[in-house]
Motif scaffolding. Structure first.
Motif, PDB file in Angstrom:
ATOM      1  N   GLU A  45      24.268 -37.353 -56.384  1.00 31.52           N
ATOM      2  CA  GLU A  45      23.709 -37.306 -55.030  1.00 31.52           C
ATOM      3  C   GLU A  45      22.894 -36.026 -54.866  1.00 31.52           C
ATOM      4  O   GLU A  45      23.048 -35.073 -55.629  1.00 31.52           O
ATOM      5  CB  GLU A  45      24.811 -37.363 -53.971  1.00 31.52           C
ATOM      6  CG  GLU A  45      25.738 -36.172 -54.007  1.00 31.52           C
ATOM      7  CD  GLU A  45      26.754 -36.173 -52.875  1.00 31.52           C
ATOM      8  OE1 GLU A  45      26.734 -37.098 -52.056  1.00 31.52           O
ATOM      9  OE2 GLU A  45      27.550 -35.231 -52.817  1.00 31.52           O
ATOM     10  N   GLU A  60      14.323 -38.671 -44.421  1.00 32.41           N
ATOM     11  CA  GLU A  60      14.358 -39.396 -45.693  1.00 32.41           C
ATOM     12  C   GLU A  60      14.415 -38.406 -46.853  1.00 32.41           C
ATOM     13  O   GLU A  60      13.857 -37.306 -46.777  1.00 32.41           O
ATOM     14  CB  GLU A  60      13.098 -40.263 -45.825  1.00 32.41           C
ATOM     15  CG  GLU A  60      13.132 -41.176 -47.041  1.00 32.41           C
ATOM     16  CD  GLU A  60      11.883 -42.030 -47.157  1.00 32.41           C
ATOM     17  OE1 GLU A  60      10.809 -41.555 -46.747  1.00 32.41           O
ATOM     18  OE2 GLU A  60      11.977 -43.153 -47.686  1.00 32.41           O
ATOM     19  N   ASP A  72      16.484 -42.757 -56.023  1.00 31.57           N
ATOM     20  CA  ASP A  72      17.548 -42.626 -55.027  1.00 31.57           C
ATOM     21  C   ASP A  72      17.912 -44.014 -54.518  1.00 31.57           C
ATOM     22  O   ASP A  72      17.165 -44.980 -54.728  1.00 31.57           O
ATOM     23  CB  ASP A  72      17.088 -41.733 -53.872  1.00 31.57           C
ATOM     24  CG  ASP A  72      15.848 -42.271 -53.197  1.00 31.57           C
ATOM     25  OD1 ASP A  72      14.733 -41.984 -53.689  1.00 31.57           O
ATOM     26  OD2 ASP A  72      15.980 -43.010 -52.201  1.00 31.57           O
ATOM     27  N   LYS A  73      19.060 -44.107 -53.846  1.00 27.34           N
ATOM     28  CA  LYS A  73      19.532 -45.409 -53.385  1.00 27.34           C
ATOM     29  C   LYS A  73      19.109 -45.709 -51.947  1.00 27.34           C
ATOM     30  O   LYS A  73      19.661 -46.608 -51.316  1.00 27.34           O
ATOM     31  CB  LYS A  73      21.054 -45.463 -53.509  1.00 27.34           C
ATOM     32  CG  LYS A  73      21.513 -45.436 -54.960  1.00 27.34           C
ATOM     33  CD  LYS A  73      23.014 -45.561 -55.089  1.00 27.34           C
ATOM     34  CE  LYS A  73      23.406 -45.625 -56.566  1.00 27.34           C
ATOM     35  NZ  LYS A  73      24.869 -45.571 -56.763  1.00 27.34           N
ATOM     36  N   ARG A  74      18.192 -44.953 -51.445  1.00 27.72           N
ATOM     37  CA  ARG A  74      17.625 -45.168 -50.094  1.00 27.72           C
ATOM     38  C   ARG A  74      18.718 -45.247 -49.029  1.00 27.72           C
ATOM     39  O   ARG A  74      18.655 -46.073 -48.113  1.00 27.72           O
ATOM     40  CB  ARG A  74      16.772 -46.443 -50.062  1.00 27.72           C
ATOM     41  CG  ARG A  74      15.613 -46.402 -51.049  1.00 27.72           C
ATOM     42  CD  ARG A  74      14.969 -47.769 -51.214  1.00 27.72           C
ATOM     43  NE  ARG A  74      14.103 -47.784 -52.393  1.00 27.72           N
ATOM     44  CZ  ARG A  74      12.790 -47.673 -52.370  1.00 27.72           C
ATOM     45  NH1 ARG A  74      12.186 -47.538 -51.214  1.00 27.72           N
ATOM     46  NH2 ARG A  74      12.088 -47.693 -53.480  1.00 27.72           N
ATOM     47  N   ASP A  75      19.725 -44.404 -49.177  1.00 30.25           N
ATOM     48  CA  ASP A  75      20.820 -44.410 -48.202  1.00 30.25           C
ATOM     49  C   ASP A  75      20.971 -43.033 -47.563  1.00 30.25           C
ATOM     50  O   ASP A  75      22.088 -42.568 -47.320  1.00 30.25           O
ATOM     51  CB  ASP A  75      22.129 -44.830 -48.867  1.00 30.25           C
ATOM     52  CG  ASP A  75      22.537 -43.886 -49.997  1.00 30.25           C
ATOM     53  OD1 ASP A  75      21.689 -43.045 -50.393  1.00 30.25           O
ATOM     54  OD2 ASP A  75      23.671 -43.958 -50.469  1.00 30.25           O
ATOM     55  N   GLY A  77      21.542 -40.072 -45.298  1.00 29.19           N
ATOM     56  CA  GLY A  77      22.336 -39.953 -44.078  1.00 29.19           C
ATOM     57  C   GLY A  77      22.917 -38.568 -43.967  1.00 29.19           C
ATOM     58  O   GLY A  77      22.664 -37.703 -44.820  1.00 29.19           O
ATOM     59  N   SER A  79      25.296 -35.511 -44.312  1.00 26.61           N
ATOM     60  CA  SER A  79      26.139 -35.184 -45.461  1.00 26.61           C
ATOM     61  C   SER A  79      27.515 -34.692 -45.053  1.00 26.61           C
ATOM     62  O   SER A  79      28.421 -34.632 -45.875  1.00 26.61           O
ATOM     63  CB  SER A  79      25.454 -34.093 -46.291  1.00 26.61           C
ATOM     64  OG  SER A  79      25.390 -32.884 -45.550  1.00 26.61           O
ATOM     65  N   VAL A  87      21.628 -38.053 -50.084  1.00 28.90           N
ATOM     66  CA  VAL A  87      21.221 -39.372 -50.551  1.00 28.90           C
ATOM     67  C   VAL A  87      21.860 -39.596 -51.915  1.00 28.90           C
ATOM     68  O   VAL A  87      22.006 -38.649 -52.709  1.00 28.90           O
ATOM     69  CB  VAL A  87      19.677 -39.487 -50.626  1.00 28.90           C
ATOM     70  CG1 VAL A  87      19.092 -38.656 -51.764  1.00 28.90           C
ATOM     71  CG2 VAL A  87      19.230 -40.926 -50.766  1.00 28.90           C
ATOM     72  N   SER A  88      22.268 -40.830 -52.178  1.00 29.26           N
ATOM     73  CA  SER A  88      22.857 -41.153 -53.478  1.00 29.26           C
ATOM     74  C   SER A  88      21.750 -41.334 -54.505  1.00 29.26           C
ATOM     75  O   SER A  88      20.633 -41.757 -54.165  1.00 29.26           O
ATOM     76  CB  SER A  88      23.676 -42.442 -53.391  1.00 29.26           C
ATOM     77  OG  SER A  88      24.650 -42.321 -52.388  1.00 29.26           O
TER      78      SER A  88
END
Lengths: 656, 193
Positions: A45, A60, A72-75, A77, A79, A87-88
């Motif tokens: 991450e 983003e 990245d996993k587009r997640d 948020g 932290s 982001v993951s």
């Protein structure tokens, strides 16, 4: 009038130009992996910490390889860290990666952009491209929204205060109501403009604040209607009178108290979406609130004085003139107190927000502040002229109302420009920004502004950053930027690191010139084409392992020795190299040299034992070093053995 | 035994001569340029500000350590401060007692780094080299403040800065006086009305 229009045009034009050089709000403070980090293991991450709380909706984080492919996993948020986003990341092979981030401040909705690089394995760091609009300038809609809101707050609060505490009895309620209704309309229109400017990315917190502000505007508008309803009371009474319930509001005092409360509430929302709140400082918030209240009482009061008194009352007779003079004097005393509070709060805020006095003309925030100060001084001069010139005449029973009206109109015009300048000012980030660096000092040398940042406060490997600005612009393409290190307490010779330009005006060098704790002087040399070298010295304290510079130092008893153990960096990050130092001290208090130390590890994953290296010349006597390529996140137990003479356990926490 | 002592003494003399020879290059930068070795530094070290000094240049053949003579006409040198803010051409003078040694004299008037730019020809080898003072090469020019006794003499740069400061103060005073005059005249005019 034409002259006033010219002044207005110039200042508004200047303000518009300033908008093109806006600076960031939610600035990058630190990250894991750190900027330019070299990792032995790919991160799962990316975590970034900003100077203000970000709103995940408008934010983003992209992780790109050198071909521009996202990993990245587009997640993205929150932290869980203060002001942090995460982001993951997909499993990634060795290579260089670019992290491109966009952050929207949850406080004021401003967007900032930036990027940094890291590398997994031994490859080169990828180049970090310039971000075209790192901090997009405020839009005209945003400036208009702020200006309308501030004008409405000042007018509403100032009018309510004036009619409650300053105005003579018997002023025309319709004129008072007209001002309050205009104030309410301005606040509502300004709030709607700010909402429209943010669009779908409106942060919820900012949305709530703007809703509260708009409601306060509606309350102001509503109380302005009540006198008209009061006129209808006989009709309503005949009709049976449900509207009679608003009877108390139709009388002056409760209505004015409600208007004042609504104005204060709207002013409070201005503070709660300001830089002061974003920085989380109660002191700054208090100064900001006092600033907003005092400027509102002064500026709104001048407009109320003009509209409700000066334009209505006569000074044909000496008695009328004296009565008018008494009102002017009462308001002048109020205005003097308000401006004293305004200047005090403003100066105290400036101390917190400016780094150098040169910031007033070398930073966008400072220029906007300087413009505002000049305008306030002009308004004060007009006010002082009214007080000293026309006030005494009126109190002496001499006619001066016409001249007073003329000057007060000019003063009101200046206030309009001040409000626009304040709207631009609040769109800029102040120069004093939170920094993750252990050392952050700014000096002005020649015509250059040099900001020196040292990442860690401990001895050993470190990152040195010099930000070079000339006026408002970063200085790119320096022929040479060098750092020369000399120790104050001991003659350690002079070592030099030559910095590379990482971003516009930002020069970075990495190395281990400060091998011992103590006081180090860093001479910076900046060489620009066609100019003489600009050089200055920064004095940097390098903490002892038991001092405040590290958080991981522990004192162990190992056999007959005392061992002080600490790491560099003080807070190791997973996958990044970390150096473990052990200072071995004998029973006589002297450092012990010539020993063989071994570190064995137990923790979240396997790690082979590491033997120490010792170099008294560079590390200092009795100091042993373990170079660890990288550890997984978690708590590690490091067992340190001194030959066969004894062992000690050191607890090491590696962050994600 | 005496032969052993003689041998040790000889070795000691040889070793000390090497040490002496290496001292020549102490505080100088040695660099290979084609088949030649250039050693560049100050004539007098430490180099103090406002004291006569200059470029010290020694050229030898790298393979044989033989001094290279006759370069005063084919080599040129200049001294540069900063990023080319100011440049001074130096006349290279030879030293008959030290073959291969060239000197270009000047008086450095600023503390800090200096760059010696040496260019031209050595035989068929083109030369265009910049030698820059620094911790890894030769020292820059330093202030004489620590040596001054009993009274400190202010440096020219400090005096110039003080003059600038005084001048700024004088200008500010004139502006304030002019404003005060304007206000006074305005006040008088208004009183007469």
């Amino acid at each position: 009038m034409r002259r006033l229009a010219v002044i207005l045009t110039c200042v508004l034009g200047g303000a518009a130009l300033l908008g093109g050089a806006a600076e960031a709000h939610a600035n990058y403070v630190r990250s894991n992996p750190a900027s330019d980090a070299r990792l032995v293991k790919a991160p799962s991450e990316i975590r970034i910490e900003f100077s203000e709380p970000p709103d995940p909706k408008g934010s983003e984080i992209q992780v790109l390889d050198t071909n521009g492919v996202r990993h990245d996993k587009r997640d993205a948020g929150l932290s869980g860290d203060p002001n942090g986003l995460r982001v993951s990341v997909d499993p990634i092979p060795d290579g260089g990666y670019l992290v491109a981030w966009t952050a929207t401040s949850a406080v004021d909705g401003h967007t900032t952009k930036g990027n940094f690089a890291f590398v997994v394995g031994n490859g080169p760091l990828p180049p970090v491209p310039e971000v075209a609009e790192a901090a997009p300038p405020p839009s005209l809609l945003e400036i208009a929204g702020r200006a309308l809101s501030y004008a409405g707050i000042a007018l509403g609060l100032g009018t309510a205060f004036f009619v409650l505490f300053v105005a003579p009895s018997g002023i025309d309620p319709r004129r008072e109501s007209w001002l309050l209704s205009v104030a309410g309309a301005l606040i509502v229109a300004g709030s709607l403009a700010l909402v429209a400017d943010q669009g779908p990315k409106l942060p919820p917190r900012l949305g709530v604040m703007l809703a509260v502000r708009a409601f306060a505007g509606l309350v102001l508008a509503a109380v302005s209607v009540t006198p008209r309803l009061a006129l209808m009371r006989p009709v309503v009474a005949i009709a049976g009178g449900g509207v009679m319930t608003i009877g108390p509001l139709a009388t002056f005092r409760p209505r004015r108290m409600i208007a004042l409360a609504a104005g204060i509430a709207a002013a409070m929302t201005a503070t709660l979406v300001s830089h002061a709140t974003a920085l989380g400082s109660i002191k700054s918030m208090a100064f900001d609130f006092v600033h907003v209240l005092s400027v509102s009482v002064w500026t709104g009061g001048v407009v109320a004085l003009l509209w409700c008194v000066l334009l209505v009352r006569r000074d044909d007779t000496a008695e009328d003139a004296r009565a008018l003079g008494a009102v002017v004097w009462r308001f002048s005393v109020t205005a003097m107190i308000a401006t004293a509070l305004l200047i005090t709060a403003g100066v105290l805020q400036a101390f917190d927000r400016l780094v150098l006095i040169n910031d007033l003309y070398e930073t966008p925030y400072g220029v906007a502040l300087a413009v505002k100060i000049v305008l306030v001084l002009v308004a004060l001069a007009i006010g002082a002229f009214n007080l000293l010139r026309w006030g005494p005449r009126l109190r002496a029973g001499i006619r001066a109302r016409t001249a007073l009206v003329r000057d007060t109109v000019a003063e009101t015009g200046i206030f309009v420009v001040i409000i626009v300048a304040a709207s631009v000012l609040t769109a800029f980030a102040p120069p004093a920004q939170p920094s993750a660096s252990a050392y952050d000092q700014t000096q002005h040398v020649g015509d250059l502004r040099l900001e020196m940042l040292v990442a860690s406060g401990g001895a050993g490997r470190n990152t040195y950053v010099l930000r070079v600005h000339q006026g408002l612009a970063p200085v790119s393409g320096a022929e040479k930027v060098a750092f020369r290190f000399t120790m104050v307490e001991h003659d350690m010779g002079q070592q030099e690191l030559v910095a590379m330009e990482r971003a516009a005006g930002e020069y970075v060098a990495e190395g281990s010139p400060t091998a011992m704790y103590g006081t180090w002087k860093i001479q910076t040399v900046v060489r620009l084409a066609g100019k003489e070298d600009v050089s200055t010295v920064f004095t940097v304290p390098v903490s002892a392992p038991t001092g405040g510079g590290t958080t991981t130092s522990q004192v162990l008893t190992v056999g007959r020795y005392t061992m002080i153990v600490f790491t560099d960096p003080a807070t190791p990050q997973s996958g990044a190299p970390v150096t473990l130092y052990a200072v071995l001290i004998g029973a006589d208090g002297n450092p012990v040299v010539g020993k063989q130390l071994r570190a064995t590890f137990s923790g979240p994953s396997s790690q082979a034992p590491i033997d120490s290296t010792e170099n008294a010349a560079t590390l200092g006597p009795g100091r042993y070093k373990f170079d660890i390529a990288g550890l997984d996140a978690g708590t590690w137990k490091v067992t340190l053995a001194v030959g066969n003479e004894g062992t000690g356990a050191y607890s090491l926490v590696v962050s994600r | 035994m005496s032969r052993v002592l003689a041998a040790v003494a000889t070795l000691a003399i040889v070793a000390s001569s090497f040490a002496f020879a290496s001292n020549i290059a102490l505080g100088h930068e040695r660099r290979s340029v084609g088949p030649y070795s250039f050693v560049v530094g100050w004539i007098n070290e430490p180099a103090y500000v406002n004291a006569a000094n200059g470029l010290s240049l020694d050229v030898t053949e790298t393979s044989s350590s033989k001094p290279v003579e006759g370069l005063a006409t084919t080599l040129k040198a200049e001294v540069i401060v900063g990023g080319g803010a100011k440049t001074l051409s130096l006349d290279l003078a030879t030293d008959e007692e030290t073959p291969g040694h060239y000197a270009g004299s000047f008086i450095p008037t600023k503390v800090g780094d200096y760059i010696f730019h040496v260019f031209g020809d050595v035989g068929s080898t083109k030369v265009d080299e910049r030698f820059e003072s620094g911790p890894k090469t030769f020292d820059g020019v330093v202030s004489t403040d620590p040596l001054q006794f009993p009274d400190k003499v202010p440096a020219n740069a400090d005096l110039a800065a003080r003059l600038d400061s005084i001048q700024t103060g004088v200008i500010a005073g004139i502006v304030i006086a002019a404003l005060a005059l304007l206000v006074s005249v305005g006040g008088l005019a208004m009183r007469r009305r």
